[in-house]
Design a protein around this motif. Structure first.
Motif, short mmCIF file in Angstrom:
data_model
loop_
_atom_site.label_atom_id
_atom_site.label_comp_id
_atom_site.label_asym_id
_atom_site.label_seq_id
_atom_site.Cartn_x
_atom_site.Cartn_y
_atom_site.Cartn_z
N SER A 235 84.02 -9.10 -39.07
CA SER A 235 83.69 -9.02 -40.80
C SER A 235 83.79 -7.70 -40.86
O SER A 235 84.43 -6.87 -41.90
CB SER A 235 82.91 -9.69 -41.55
N HIS A 236 83.37 -6.76 -40.58
CA HIS A 236 83.31 -5.75 -40.56
C HIS A 236 84.40 -4.25 -41.46
O HIS A 236 84.00 -3.44 -41.85
CB HIS A 236 81.64 -4.57 -40.07
N LEU A 237 85.24 -5.14 -40.60
CA LEU A 237 86.61 -3.92 -40.79
C LEU A 237 87.51 -4.46 -42.42
O LEU A 237 88.49 -4.42 -43.09
CB LEU A 237 87.89 -4.99 -39.88
N VAL A 238 86.90 -5.46 -42.81
CA VAL A 238 87.52 -6.07 -44.39
C VAL A 238 86.42 -4.56 -45.18
O VAL A 238 85.12 -4.63 -44.95
CB VAL A 238 86.23 -7.06 -44.81
N PRO A 239 87.13 -4.28 -46.19
CA PRO A 239 86.48 -3.54 -46.95
C PRO A 239 85.39 -3.53 -47.39
O PRO A 239 85.74 -4.74 -47.97
CB PRO A 239 87.46 -2.45 -47.77
N ALA A 240 84.49 -2.88 -47.80
CA ALA A 240 83.26 -3.70 -48.82
C ALA A 240 84.06 -3.87 -50.11
O ALA A 240 84.43 -3.20 -50.93
CB ALA A 240 82.75 -2.24 -49.07
N ALA A 241 83.41 -5.30 -50.36
CA ALA A 241 83.04 -5.71 -51.77
C ALA A 241 85.42 -6.03 -51.68
O ALA A 241 85.95 -6.16 -53.03
CB ALA A 241 83.28 -4.88 -53.31
N GLY A 242 86.11 -5.91 -51.00
CA GLY A 242 87.21 -6.82 -50.56
C GLY A 242 87.38 -7.77 -51.14
O GLY A 242 86.49 -8.74 -50.34
N THR A 243 88.42 -8.41 -51.22
CA THR A 243 89.19 -9.30 -51.83
C THR A 243 89.15 -10.29 -50.58
O THR A 243 90.28 -9.30 -49.54
CB THR A 243 90.03 -9.64 -52.63
N VAL A 244 88.93 -11.64 -50.40
CA VAL A 244 88.86 -12.44 -49.13
C VAL A 244 89.94 -13.36 -49.19
O VAL A 244 88.92 -14.34 -49.85
CB VAL A 244 88.10 -12.16 -48.56
N LEU A 245 90.83 -13.77 -47.92
CA LEU A 245 90.94 -15.13 -48.50
C LEU A 245 91.04 -15.77 -47.46
O LEU A 245 91.40 -15.12 -46.12
CB LEU A 245 92.92 -14.81 -47.99
N ASP A 246 90.68 -17.10 -47.63
CA ASP A 246 90.30 -17.95 -46.17
C ASP A 246 91.74 -18.98 -46.42
O ASP A 246 90.82 -19.79 -47.32
CB ASP A 246 89.08 -18.85 -46.54
N LEU A 247 92.16 -19.27 -45.14
CA LEU A 247 93.49 -20.00 -45.21
C LEU A 247 93.06 -21.07 -44.93
O LEU A 247 92.82 -21.68 -43.48
CB LEU A 247 94.72 -19.69 -44.55
#
Length: 182
Positions: free
Chosen positions: A15-27
């Motif tokens: 999860s650390h690879l998601v940019p800070a405060a970046g949007t996340v889609l859970d499909l």
């Protein structure tokens, strides 16, 4: 309580690879264990699932879309996210749309069942089991940071999983830090 399961160890690890405060889609988000995880980390989240009852328990967590992604149109045409999460779900016709949903600088965290699982339990139908290297091939346009294909205990299952990033535009040698202990 159902729906309070811990997030996947694979998803937590990368999860650390998601940019800070970046949007996340859970499909195919189900009851939202990964939506809760990423929302708790400060990410705006979008969950998509066909089960309205499952989504009802997630009200107030983020953007929720009830959609049949197998028999209906892709519910997020043209949208991209800084993180795309898919676990325990496979519908091959969607693989290109899933990969295209990863924004520049974003990451795909995907983990699902692989061939061999039919020897230890369900799912056992070939339609729901990745062939060797299939997830790698589907992510050919992304940079693979981590990939595993093998057997896990407790519960016994065969899985393939990948953490793959779309390099930011104009960056020749982006740095994607490996997980601690990895």
């Amino acid at each position: 309580m159902h729906g309070s399961e811990a997030p996947s160890a694979w998803v937590r690890r990368w999860s650390h690879l998601v940019p800070a405060a970046g949007t996340v889609l859970d499909l195919a988000c189900g009851r939202g264990r990964h939506l809760r995880w990423f929302a708790g980390l400060g990410h705006p989240v979008t969950g998509v699932d066909r089960d309205g009852a499952a989504l009802a328990g997630l009200q107030g967590l983020g953007r929720l879309l009830q959609a049949d992604i197998e028999d209906g149109p892709w519910p997020l045409p043209g949208e991209q996210f800084d993180g795309v999460v898919v676990t325990n779900y496979l519908w091959r016709p969607l693989l290109p749309a899933i990969v295209q949903s990863v924004a520049p600088g974003g990451v795909l965290l995907y983990e699902t069942f692989a061939q061999g699982n039919e020897t230890v339990g369900k799912p056992s139908r070939p339609d729901f089991l990745l062939a060797p290297g299939e997830l790698l091939a589907a992510c050919a346009g992304l940079r693979t940071v981590a990939y595993e294909d093998g057997f896990l205990e407790a519960p016994a299952r065969y899985v393939q999983r990948i953490a793959a990033v779309r390099p930011p535009a104009g960056v020749q040698a982006p740095r994607f830090p490996l997980a601690a202990g990895g």
